[in-house]
Design an enzyme around this catalytic site. Sequence first.
Site, short mmCIF file in Angstrom:
data_model
loop_
_atom_site.label_atom_id
_atom_site.label_comp_id
_atom_site.label_asym_id
_atom_site.label_seq_id
_atom_site.Cartn_x
_atom_site.Cartn_y
_atom_site.Cartn_z
N SER A 106 0.82 -1.22 0.00
CA SER A 106 0.00 0.00 0.00
C SER A 106 0.85 1.27 0.00
O SER A 106 1.76 1.41 0.82
CB SER A 106 -0.89 -0.03 1.25
OG SER A 106 -1.29 1.28 1.61
N GLY A 107 0.51 2.19 -0.88
CA GLY A 107 1.22 3.47 -0.90
C GLY A 107 0.96 4.25 0.37
O GLY A 107 1.88 4.87 0.94
N LEU A 108 -0.30 4.23 0.82
CA LEU A 108 -0.63 4.92 2.07
C LEU A 108 0.21 4.35 3.22
O LEU A 108 0.82 5.09 3.99
CB LEU A 108 -2.13 4.75 2.38
CG LEU A 108 -2.58 5.23 3.75
CD1 LEU A 108 -2.38 6.73 3.90
CD2 LEU A 108 -4.04 4.86 4.02
N ASP A 160 1.07 10.59 1.97
CA ASP A 160 0.73 9.80 0.77
C ASP A 160 0.56 10.74 -0.42
O ASP A 160 -0.48 10.77 -1.06
CB ASP A 160 -0.55 9.00 1.06
CG ASP A 160 -0.87 7.97 -0.02
OD1 ASP A 160 0.01 7.69 -0.84
OD2 ASP A 160 -2.00 7.47 -0.03
N ASP A 188 1.17 -0.75 -5.05
CA ASP A 188 0.42 0.47 -5.30
C ASP A 188 1.38 1.45 -5.96
O ASP A 188 2.23 2.05 -5.29
CB ASP A 188 -0.10 1.00 -3.96
CG ASP A 188 -0.87 2.29 -4.09
OD1 ASP A 188 -0.98 2.81 -5.22
OD2 ASP A 188 -1.36 2.77 -3.06
N ASP A 240 0.70 4.29 -7.37
CA ASP A 240 0.15 5.65 -7.46
C ASP A 240 -0.16 5.98 -8.92
O ASP A 240 -0.88 5.26 -9.57
CB ASP A 240 1.10 6.65 -6.80
CG ASP A 240 1.17 6.44 -5.28
OD1 ASP A 240 0.22 5.86 -4.73
OD2 ASP A 240 2.17 6.83 -4.66
N GLU A 294 -3.15 4.51 -10.86
CA GLU A 294 -4.46 5.19 -10.82
C GLU A 294 -4.46 6.37 -11.79
O GLU A 294 -3.42 7.02 -11.99
CB GLU A 294 -4.76 5.64 -9.39
CG GLU A 294 -3.75 6.60 -8.79
CD GLU A 294 -3.81 6.65 -7.26
OE1 GLU A 294 -3.61 5.59 -6.62
OE2 GLU A 294 -4.04 7.74 -6.72
N LYS A 347 0.28 12.62 -6.58
CA LYS A 347 -1.10 12.21 -6.25
C LYS A 347 -1.51 12.67 -4.85
O LYS A 347 -0.68 13.05 -4.02
CB LYS A 347 -1.27 10.71 -6.40
CG LYS A 347 -0.33 9.79 -5.61
CD LYS A 347 -0.52 9.76 -4.10
CE LYS A 347 -1.85 9.22 -3.68
NZ LYS A 347 -1.85 7.76 -3.56
N ASN A 351 -4.16 11.13 -1.73
CA ASN A 351 -4.93 9.94 -1.36
C ASN A 351 -6.40 10.13 -1.73
O ASN A 351 -6.96 11.22 -1.58
CB ASN A 351 -4.78 9.68 0.15
CG ASN A 351 -5.47 8.39 0.57
OD1 ASN A 351 -6.68 8.35 0.79
ND2 ASN A 351 -4.71 7.32 0.64
N SER A 352 -7.03 9.07 -2.21
CA SER A 352 -8.40 9.16 -2.73
C SER A 352 -9.42 9.57 -1.67
O SER A 352 -10.53 10.00 -2.03
CB SER A 352 -8.82 7.81 -3.31
OG SER A 352 -7.93 7.44 -4.32
N ARG A 397 -6.36 1.50 -12.20
CA ARG A 397 -7.31 1.91 -11.15
C ARG A 397 -8.15 3.09 -11.61
O ARG A 397 -7.61 4.13 -12.01
CB ARG A 397 -6.51 2.25 -9.89
CG ARG A 397 -7.29 2.94 -8.81
CD ARG A 397 -6.50 2.85 -7.52
NE ARG A 397 -6.79 3.93 -6.62
CZ ARG A 397 -6.23 4.06 -5.42
NH1 ARG A 397 -5.34 3.16 -5.01
NH2 ARG A 397 -6.52 5.06 -4.64
N HIS A 409 -12.56 1.95 -7.84
CA HIS A 409 -12.44 2.49 -6.49
C HIS A 409 -13.67 3.32 -6.14
O HIS A 409 -14.25 3.98 -7.01
CB HIS A 409 -11.18 3.34 -6.37
CG HIS A 409 -10.63 3.40 -4.97
ND1 HIS A 409 -11.05 2.58 -3.96
CD2 HIS A 409 -9.67 4.19 -4.41
CE1 HIS A 409 -10.39 2.85 -2.85
NE2 HIS A 409 -9.54 3.82 -3.09
C1 SPV Z 1 -3.44 2.53 -0.63
O1 SPV Z 1 -3.51 1.54 0.12
O2 SPV Z 1 -2.49 3.31 -0.62
C2 SPV Z 1 -4.50 2.80 -1.59
C3 SPV Z 1 -5.82 2.31 -1.35
O3 SPV Z 1 -4.25 3.48 -2.56
S1 SPV Z 1 -6.77 3.62 -0.74
O4 SPV Z 1 -6.03 4.24 0.36
O5 SPV Z 1 -8.00 2.96 -0.34
O6 SPV Z 1 -7.01 4.58 -1.78
MG MG Z 2 -2.49 4.40 -2.51
#
Ligand code: SPV
Ligand code: MG
Length: 307
Positions: free
Chosen positions: A55-57, A67, A94, A96, A123, A129, A131-132, A167, A198
């Site tokens: 996971s990027g986060l 992130d 991930d 990004d 994505e 980026k 975070n979503s 994504r 997503h």
């Molecule tokens: C992550 O885990 O970094 C993601 C998923 O991109 S989310 O945080 O749900 O966008």
């Molecule tokens: Mg991410």
Amino acid sequence: MTAPQPQTAAPQPQTKARQLREMLLSPDLEFIMEAHNGLSAKIVEEAGFKGIWASGLSMSAALGVRDNNEASWTQVLEVLEFMSDATSIPILVDGDTGWGNFNNMRRAVTKFCQRGIAGICIEDKLFPKTNSFIGESQPLADMNEFAGKIKAGKDSQTDPDFNIVARLEAFIAGRGLNEALDRAHAYAEAGADAVLCHSKLATDAEIQAFMAQWDGRVPVVIVPTKYYSVPTDAFRKAGVSLAIWANHNLRASITAMRETTARILREESLAGVEPDITTVSEIFDLQGNAELKQAEARYLPATKTPA
Ligand code: SPV
Ligand code: MG
């Protein structure tokens, strides 16, 4: 002289990329679990998961940064190398937005293949980026430019089974179902091995709407972080291929670290926390010390020779 024996090819062990591809293509709903360093990756494998979400986060948070692409892609690559070396199950990274344009993407894909990574998810947003789950109406990448990035990635992979997951951020950006479907078709056409739909709703309404219209030309991946209360069977029935439990090792570890740290500060003693935390010898087990002992017996002289 003995006659030459017919050569039968020895069965090749499956690459991690192949394992991930088979998870994506399997008719069952499969699951991968978040990890953010070598240790958490080992714990995911030890628990019995068939794959890991890098996971990027979580990786950025574990490095103490945001992130927002504050960690460079080579710093992420370093983390991934430890995760990959520590485990034998596939890792989906991930990626990004692919850290730039098509050219940055193809360099990243080549490096990930070299390090035994099974796939990358990119994505359709802009670098750097966000975070979503932060803010509203995040700008999306141009659809054709993003399709070119996917194509460049596919053209540069050195493992034929390496997976590129595209994504879709259309729902996140508030752009709706038609935009999500148009983009999903364009990305599948460009060679994506799967699309990740997503959503940040608390229900699975957007996911179900997408699945009802999707023609199934490539598998669909989801991240149920925000709609966590939806029963998993609903995703199975909808035909989702892969669910990502995206950040729960990081979140669990933050809770545990905060509780332990606060208690030690408060009690000025280790006695209270000791029964509740992992023993040092369990850490040695996780680190694989038994193997080192065997190797020492094999490679070190039985009696110490003076230097
Ligand atoms: C992550 O885990 O970094 C993601 C998923 O991109 S989310 O945080 O749900 O966008
Ligand atoms: Mg991410």
